[in-house]
Write a protein that holds these residues in place. Structure first.
Motif, mmCIF file in Angstrom:
data_model
loop_
_atom_site.group_PDB
_atom_site.id
_atom_site.type_symbol
_atom_site.label_atom_id
_atom_site.label_comp_id
_atom_site.label_asym_id
_atom_site.label_seq_id
_atom_site.Cartn_x
_atom_site.Cartn_y
_atom_site.Cartn_z
ATOM 1 N N PRO A 186 0.832 -1.203 0.000
ATOM 2 C CA PRO A 186 0.000 0.000 0.000
ATOM 3 C C PRO A 186 0.870 1.258 0.000
ATOM 4 O O PRO A 186 1.971 1.281 0.559
ATOM 5 C CB PRO A 186 -0.780 -0.108 1.317
ATOM 6 C CG PRO A 186 -0.633 -1.522 1.758
ATOM 7 C CD PRO A 186 0.676 -1.985 1.226
ATOM 8 N N SER A 223 -10.152 -3.828 -2.196
ATOM 9 C CA SER A 223 -10.601 -4.138 -0.838
ATOM 10 C C SER A 223 -9.463 -4.793 -0.065
ATOM 11 O O SER A 223 -8.926 -5.818 -0.479
ATOM 12 C CB SER A 223 -11.801 -5.088 -0.882
ATOM 13 O OG SER A 223 -12.072 -5.622 0.401
ATOM 14 N N PHE A 224 -9.084 -4.185 1.051
ATOM 15 C CA PHE A 224 -8.017 -4.779 1.859
ATOM 16 C C PHE A 224 -8.416 -6.162 2.373
ATOM 17 O O PHE A 224 -7.585 -7.073 2.456
ATOM 18 C CB PHE A 224 -7.669 -3.869 3.034
ATOM 19 C CG PHE A 224 -6.926 -2.626 2.630
ATOM 20 C CD1 PHE A 224 -5.603 -2.697 2.220
ATOM 21 C CD2 PHE A 224 -7.535 -1.383 2.654
ATOM 22 C CE1 PHE A 224 -4.902 -1.560 1.844
ATOM 23 C CE2 PHE A 224 -6.855 -0.239 2.278
ATOM 24 C CZ PHE A 224 -5.534 -0.318 1.873
ATOM 25 N N ARG A 225 -9.671 -6.349 2.727
ATOM 26 C CA ARG A 225 -10.126 -7.642 3.248
ATOM 27 C C ARG A 225 -9.990 -8.747 2.203
ATOM 28 O O ARG A 225 -9.720 -9.896 2.549
ATOM 29 C CB ARG A 225 -11.581 -7.545 3.713
ATOM 30 C CG ARG A 225 -11.774 -6.750 4.997
ATOM 31 C CD ARG A 225 -13.246 -6.754 5.400
ATOM 32 N NE ARG A 225 -13.476 -5.942 6.575
ATOM 33 C CZ ARG A 225 -13.412 -6.387 7.835
ATOM 34 N NH1 ARG A 225 -13.107 -7.654 8.052
ATOM 35 N NH2 ARG A 225 -13.642 -5.586 8.841
ATOM 36 N N GLN A 265 -7.705 -9.256 0.261
ATOM 37 C CA GLN A 265 -6.307 -9.645 0.074
ATOM 38 C C GLN A 265 -5.853 -10.697 1.092
ATOM 39 O O GLN A 265 -4.679 -11.057 1.132
ATOM 40 C CB GLN A 265 -5.421 -8.397 0.165
ATOM 41 C CG GLN A 265 -5.706 -7.376 -0.930
ATOM 42 C CD GLN A 265 -5.073 -6.029 -0.670
ATOM 43 O OE1 GLN A 265 -4.567 -5.761 0.419
ATOM 44 N NE2 GLN A 265 -5.090 -5.157 -1.675
#
Length: 383
Positions: free
Chosen positions: A303, A314-316, A318
């Motif tokens: 990031p 979406s970070f989730r 990953q």
């Protein structure tokens, strides 16, 4: 197969946790599966004796589940030589005296936590039990949650490398009781009745941290009462004298730092009511009650901070789910079975009254840290 009946005095089963998790989901579930097979041709058959102060409530539970034995006389139950085990899920303020009596009567002890209202009392119970030569255990249910079992699997497999930090978030909004009934009994919010989130939850955090990551060496905490007035089970307003939120930082043996927020005054914006994020040099994980997600070093994104443009990912998404790989039983039932095997087959078991005393110690020091506004060392409790 030889069936051996085990009579268990269960004190406090009219309460939410004592009834749902210990009676229904544990003892009655063991009966429903035909008893507990010890592997040597013996099957243990638990026979609960429902103990409490309200005879009508005990009788209603007994009739509902087809049980024969109830009593409002704890002393008489403890004097009965056919009773093998005493279990306590009463309010905290009543627990220490009852366990002391049960030890004196020579009963094996299994109990909810905290085991006492202060460290001196908790240590004395452990000493009395050791001197009496009885078996004793303390409920440490969160170790048996599927999410934390998966986390333990990752730790044992070396997934994290060197563990750097643990971040825990626990809690939910407990209604004040005025326009919606509260989900927890009113005594939880009165310090004079043994209430408070530090007393309730810090013993949990102690064994989770101790068992998974390392002994707690120091604590710095802020405990507060965010909601100063609540309404009891009869709709009567009362002053909340106990803390309903606590924010703790724990230094662990080995160098990792844990931060855990506990609150009954927080609205949930996470996947589960409790979640722990563990970060290590080789990977990270987020574990809840049932699920566990991971992100390995080789798959960690890069990031870049740029507040001027919206995130396009979406970070989730990953993170990867850790598979179950096995069927997980109810955590309370799993620990009950281990304790029964400890008592009747001498199986290993270390979640005893001394382990319970460590939890009481951490709660006591957490409250002291908050009152004095400083970090406190947590002395090691030796066997």
């Amino acid at each position: 197969m030889t069936r051996k009946t085990v009579r268990i005095a269960m004190n406090g089963v009219t309460g939410r946790m004592g009834y749902r998790q210990h009676l229904v989901r544990s003892i009655l579930a063991i009966r429903e599966q035909g008893g507990l097979d010890l592997g040597d041709g013996t099957v243990l058959w638990p026979e609960p004796i429902l103990v409490g102060r309200r005879e009508h409530a005990l009788r209603a539970l007994a009739e509902q589940h087809g049980l024969e034995h109830i009593s409002t006389d704890v002393d008489a139950v403890l004097a009965d030589p056919t009773v093998d085990i005493y279990f306590d899920a009463q309010v905290t303020s009543a627990r220490e005296e009852a366990i002391r009596k049960a030890i004196a009567a020579g009963k094996h002890i299994y109990t909810e936590k905290p085991t006492a209202t202060g460290l001196d009392g908790a240590l004395e119970l452990a000493q009395l039990a050791a001197a009496a030569g009885i078996k004793h255990g303390v409920v440490q249910d969160k170790l048996f949650l599927p999410g934390l079992l998966k986390l333990k699997r990752l730790i044992d497999g070396g997934f994290f490398g060197r563990i750097l930090s643990v971040r825990g978030e626990f809690g939910y909004w407990v209604f004040e009781g005025d326009w919606q009934p509260a989900q927890r009994p009113s005594w939880n919010y009165r310090a004079e009745d043994g209430g408070g989130i530090v007393v309730d939850m810090f013993p949990h955090w102690e064994y989770v941290l101790h068992e998974l990551f390392g002994r707690v060496k120091s604590v710095q905490a802020i405990a507060t009462t965010h909601v100063p007035q609540r309404w009891d089970e009869n709709g009567k307003p009362y002053d909340a004298t106990a803390d309903d939120a606590a924010y703790g930082i724990f230094e662990l043996e080995g160098g990792a730092i844990a931060q855990i927020n506990s609150s009954w005054a927080v609205r949930v914006n996470r996947d589960e009511l409790v979640e722990f994020q563990v970060d290590g040099t080789e990977g990270s994980a987020v574990a809840g009650l049932r699920n566990c997600r991971v992100q390995h070093r080789s798959l960690t994104p890069k990031p870049v901070w740029n507040p001027d443009i919206p995130a396009t990912y979406s970070f989730r998404d990953q993170w990867q789910e850790v598979p179950d790989n096995e069927e997980f039983d109810n955590g309370f039932k799993a620990q009950w079975e281990l304790f029964l095997k400890h008592v009747y087959a001498d199986a290993p078991y270390h979640w005893d009254l001394l382990a319970g005393a460590r939890g009481v110690q951490l709660a006591e020091l957490g409250l002291k840290s908050s009152a004095e506004g400083r970090r406190l060392d947590v002395p090691e409790i030796a066997p």
